[in-house]
Design a protein around this motif. Structure first.
Motif, PDB file in Angstrom:
ATOM      1  N   GLU A 142      -3.842  69.781  45.017  1.00  0.00           N
ATOM      2  CA  GLU A 142      -3.662  70.437  46.628  1.00  0.00           C
ATOM      3  C   GLU A 142      -4.512  69.264  48.141  1.00  0.00           C
ATOM      4  O   GLU A 142      -4.281  69.053  49.005  1.00  0.00           O
ATOM      5  CB  GLU A 142      -2.497  70.963  46.724  1.00  0.00           C
ATOM      6  CG  GLU A 142      -2.658  72.116  47.264  1.00  0.00           C
ATOM      7  CD  GLU A 142      -3.294  72.683  48.461  1.00  0.00           C
ATOM      8  OE1 GLU A 142      -3.166  71.737  49.216  1.00  0.00           O
ATOM      9  OE2 GLU A 142      -4.423  74.153  48.320  1.00  0.00           O
ATOM     10  N   ASN A 146      -4.968  67.437  50.815  1.00  0.00           N
ATOM     11  CA  ASN A 146      -4.201  68.634  52.376  1.00  0.00           C
ATOM     12  C   ASN A 146      -6.247  69.418  52.818  1.00  0.00           C
ATOM     13  O   ASN A 146      -6.244  70.577  51.949  1.00  0.00           O
ATOM     14  CB  ASN A 146      -3.575  69.388  52.257  1.00  0.00           C
ATOM     15  CG  ASN A 146      -3.190  70.844  53.024  1.00  0.00           C
ATOM     16  OD1 ASN A 146      -3.974  70.862  54.435  1.00  0.00           O
ATOM     17  ND2 ASN A 146      -3.352  72.538  52.687  1.00  0.00           N
ATOM     18  N   ARG A 219      -1.605  78.864  53.248  1.00  0.00           N
ATOM     19  CA  ARG A 219      -0.970  77.328  52.948  1.00  0.00           C
ATOM     20  C   ARG A 219       0.678  78.060  53.726  1.00  0.00           C
ATOM     21  O   ARG A 219       1.625  77.691  52.688  1.00  0.00           O
ATOM     22  CB  ARG A 219      -0.759  77.054  51.630  1.00  0.00           C
ATOM     23  CG  ARG A 219      -2.092  77.301  50.870  1.00  0.00           C
ATOM     24  CD  ARG A 219      -3.295  75.729  51.283  1.00  0.00           C
ATOM     25  NE  ARG A 219      -3.965  75.378  50.776  1.00  0.00           N
ATOM     26  CZ  ARG A 219      -5.115  76.121  50.990  1.00  0.00           C
ATOM     27  NH1 ARG A 219      -5.503  77.314  51.891  1.00  0.00           N
ATOM     28  NH2 ARG A 219      -6.296  75.406  50.305  1.00  0.00           N
ATOM     29  N   SER A 221       2.843  76.422  54.704  1.00  0.00           N
ATOM     30  CA  SER A 221       4.298  74.523  54.153  1.00  0.00           C
ATOM     31  C   SER A 221       4.867  74.696  53.066  1.00  0.00           C
ATOM     32  O   SER A 221       5.873  74.147  52.225  1.00  0.00           O
ATOM     33  CB  SER A 221       3.141  73.478  54.626  1.00  0.00           C
ATOM     34  OG  SER A 221       1.674  73.881  53.669  1.00  0.00           O
ATOM     35  N   SER A 222       3.720  76.173  52.129  1.00  0.00           N
ATOM     36  CA  SER A 222       4.489  76.723  50.731  1.00  0.00           C
ATOM     37  C   SER A 222       5.759  76.477  50.320  1.00  0.00           C
ATOM     38  O   SER A 222       6.180  77.416  51.452  1.00  0.00           O
ATOM     39  CB  SER A 222       3.787  77.193  49.937  1.00  0.00           C
ATOM     40  OG  SER A 222       3.861  77.681  48.529  1.00  0.00           O
ATOM     41  N   ILE A 223       6.646  76.218  49.443  1.00  0.00           N
ATOM     42  CA  ILE A 223       8.530  76.181  49.444  1.00  0.00           C
ATOM     43  C   ILE A 223       7.889  77.029  48.306  1.00  0.00           C
ATOM     44  O   ILE A 223       9.122  77.569  48.614  1.00  0.00           O
ATOM     45  CB  ILE A 223       9.024  74.554  49.268  1.00  0.00           C
ATOM     46  CG1 ILE A 223       8.624  73.708  50.003  1.00  0.00           C
ATOM     47  CG2 ILE A 223       9.731  74.846  48.579  1.00  0.00           C
ATOM     48  CD1 ILE A 223       9.087  72.062  49.640  1.00  0.00           C
ATOM     49  N   GLY A 258       5.072  72.690  46.895  1.00  0.00           N
ATOM     50  CA  GLY A 258       5.630  71.555  48.712  1.00  0.00           C
ATOM     51  C   GLY A 258       4.743  72.092  49.097  1.00  0.00           C
ATOM     52  O   GLY A 258       5.341  71.736  49.803  1.00  0.00           O
ATOM     53  N   VAL A 259       3.142  72.667  49.423  1.00  0.00           N
ATOM     54  CA  VAL A 259       1.879  72.718  49.778  1.00  0.00           C
ATOM     55  C   VAL A 259       1.994  71.957  50.645  1.00  0.00           C
ATOM     56  O   VAL A 259       1.733  72.035  52.033  1.00  0.00           O
ATOM     57  CB  VAL A 259       0.844  73.376  49.173  1.00  0.00           C
ATOM     58  CG1 VAL A 259      -0.143  73.553  50.605  1.00  0.00           C
ATOM     59  CG2 VAL A 259       1.053  74.625  48.655  1.00  0.00           C
ATOM     60  N   VAL A 260       2.109  70.384  50.094  1.00  0.00           N
ATOM     61  CA  VAL A 260       1.790  69.440  51.008  1.00  0.00           C
ATOM     62  C   VAL A 260       3.096  68.730  51.368  1.00  0.00           C
ATOM     63  O   VAL A 260       3.994  68.638  51.024  1.00  0.00           O
ATOM     64  CB  VAL A 260       1.262  68.232  50.095  1.00  0.00           C
ATOM     65  CG1 VAL A 260       1.152  66.256  50.342  1.00  0.00           C
ATOM     66  CG2 VAL A 260      -0.125  68.410  49.381  1.00  0.00           C
ATOM     67  N   ASP A 261       3.197  68.669  52.993  1.00  0.00           N
ATOM     68  CA  ASP A 261       4.037  68.602  53.295  1.00  0.00           C
ATOM     69  C   ASP A 261       4.356  66.944  53.460  1.00  0.00           C
ATOM     70  O   ASP A 261       4.692  66.258  54.349  1.00  0.00           O
ATOM     71  CB  ASP A 261       4.288  69.440  54.973  1.00  0.00           C
ATOM     72  CG  ASP A 261       5.443  69.174  55.527  1.00  0.00           C
ATOM     73  OD1 ASP A 261       6.620  69.060  54.733  1.00  0.00           O
ATOM     74  OD2 ASP A 261       5.781  70.192  57.001  1.00  0.00           O
ATOM     75  N   SER A 262       5.458  66.168  52.462  1.00  0.00           N
ATOM     76  CA  SER A 262       5.106  65.259  52.634  1.00  0.00           C
ATOM     77  C   SER A 262       6.084  65.270  51.625  1.00  0.00           C
ATOM     78  O   SER A 262       6.594  65.493  50.137  1.00  0.00           O
ATOM     79  CB  SER A 262       3.680  64.273  51.935  1.00  0.00           C
ATOM     80  OG  SER A 262       4.730  62.655  51.594  1.00  0.00           O
ATOM     81  N   ILE A 263       7.676  64.251  51.669  1.00  0.00           N
ATOM     82  CA  ILE A 263       8.365  63.545  50.456  1.00  0.00           C
ATOM     83  C   ILE A 263       8.690  62.581  49.614  1.00  0.00           C
ATOM     84  O   ILE A 263       8.483  62.022  48.563  1.00  0.00           O
ATOM     85  CB  ILE A 263       9.743  63.366  50.877  1.00  0.00           C
ATOM     86  CG1 ILE A 263       9.491  62.334  52.047  1.00  0.00           C
ATOM     87  CG2 ILE A 263      10.644  64.168  51.270  1.00  0.00           C
ATOM     88  CD1 ILE A 263      11.001  61.323  52.613  1.00  0.00           C
TER      89      ILE A 263
END
Length: 265
Positions: A142, A146, A219, A221-223, A258-263
């Motif tokens: 990632e 990022n 991190r 943004s991690s889900i 989900g760290v990279v905040d992108s769909i």
């Protein structure tokens, strides 16, 4: 889904521990003949035993070679002239302030993290294409998307692997060979556990709890909210190497929690 790689030979570089060893075990469990690799001969033998302990009666061997150099890559290629599956996992990481990173460190990261995969793919890809089947997987991160401010030299190498894997996938178009990159996020490998020991001792918590604290602070943004296990990352690698993944090529397959905040993958 039942993944069957019987009759396939798989090389996993840097597989004496961490994600590499987990991938070697997963590929062996799928029936592949597995070649583990590391710099130290004793650690290679220990990794072979670990695979056999995990998958009794598996066909596993090892090659001790430092893939930092062309000579080291050449030793691996000489020992294993052909392969059906190549997992370019070997790599180094570590935080360092940008202004303290000298040329030698930049070169070290580039040669091991990037050029080892380039050299081995150059050696093994042509025969895969001739045979009409093959799988190459590059272990990116990632951090390729990022870029961490404290590991710019590391992030740079992982971004480079995305370019190489995508280009090779196009090169192998229509041949039955797929090339993909797998992008782990924070993963509880031995190296990360070592990095977390100081935090765990300071806070009086377990390594696992320290991992969660690290992810939430570094991190956010991690889900997933925790580091992945090496087995969770290896599952994606094994899938990318499978016959069932025949329509997956040129991909950046994220196992980043989900760290990279992108769909968009």
């Amino acid at each position: 889904m039942h993944i069957d790689l019987s009759g396939k030979t798989a090389i996993v570089t840097g597989s004496t521990g961490g994600i590499g060893l987990a991938a070697a075990k997963g590929l062996a469990d799928a029936g592949a003949r597995v070649v583990v690799n590391g710099r130290d001969a004793d650690r290679v033998e220990t990794a072979i035993r670990a695979v056999l302990d995990s998958v009794p009666r598996s066909d596993v061997s090892g090659v001790s070679a430092d893939l930092y150099s062309g000579e080291g890559c050449g030793r691996l290629i000489e020992a294993v002239p052909e392969a059906d599956i190549l997992v370019n996992n070997v790599g180094i990481f570590g935080p360092k302030p940008f202004f303290d990173i000298d040329d030698a460190t930049w070169e070290k990261f580039f040669q091991l993290n990037v050029m080892s995969g380039v050299r081995l793919s150059r050696a093994y890809l042509p025969r895969m294409m001739e045979r009409g089947w093959g799988r190459i997987v590059f272990l990116s991160s990632e951090s390729a998307l990022n870029i961490p401010a404290d590991m710019i030299h590391y992030g740079f190498t992982k971004t480079a692997l995305l370019s190489i894997s995508r280009g090779l996938a196009k090169l192998a178009s229509g041949t039955g060979v797929t090339v993909n990159a797998v992008l782990p996020g924070p993963t509880m490998s031995e190296g990360v556990q070592d990095m977390l020991k100081e935090m765990a001792e300071k806070e009086g918590v377990s390594i696992e709890k320290a991992g969660e604290m690290f992810v939430k602070s570094e991190r956010p943004s991690s889900i997933l909210g925790r580091p992945a296990t090496v087995e969770e990352v290896a599952n994606m690698i094994v899938y990318a190497c499978s016959k069932e993944a025949s329509a997956t090529s040129g991909g950046a397959l994220r196992v980043d929690g989900g760290v990279v905040d992108s769909i968009v993958p």
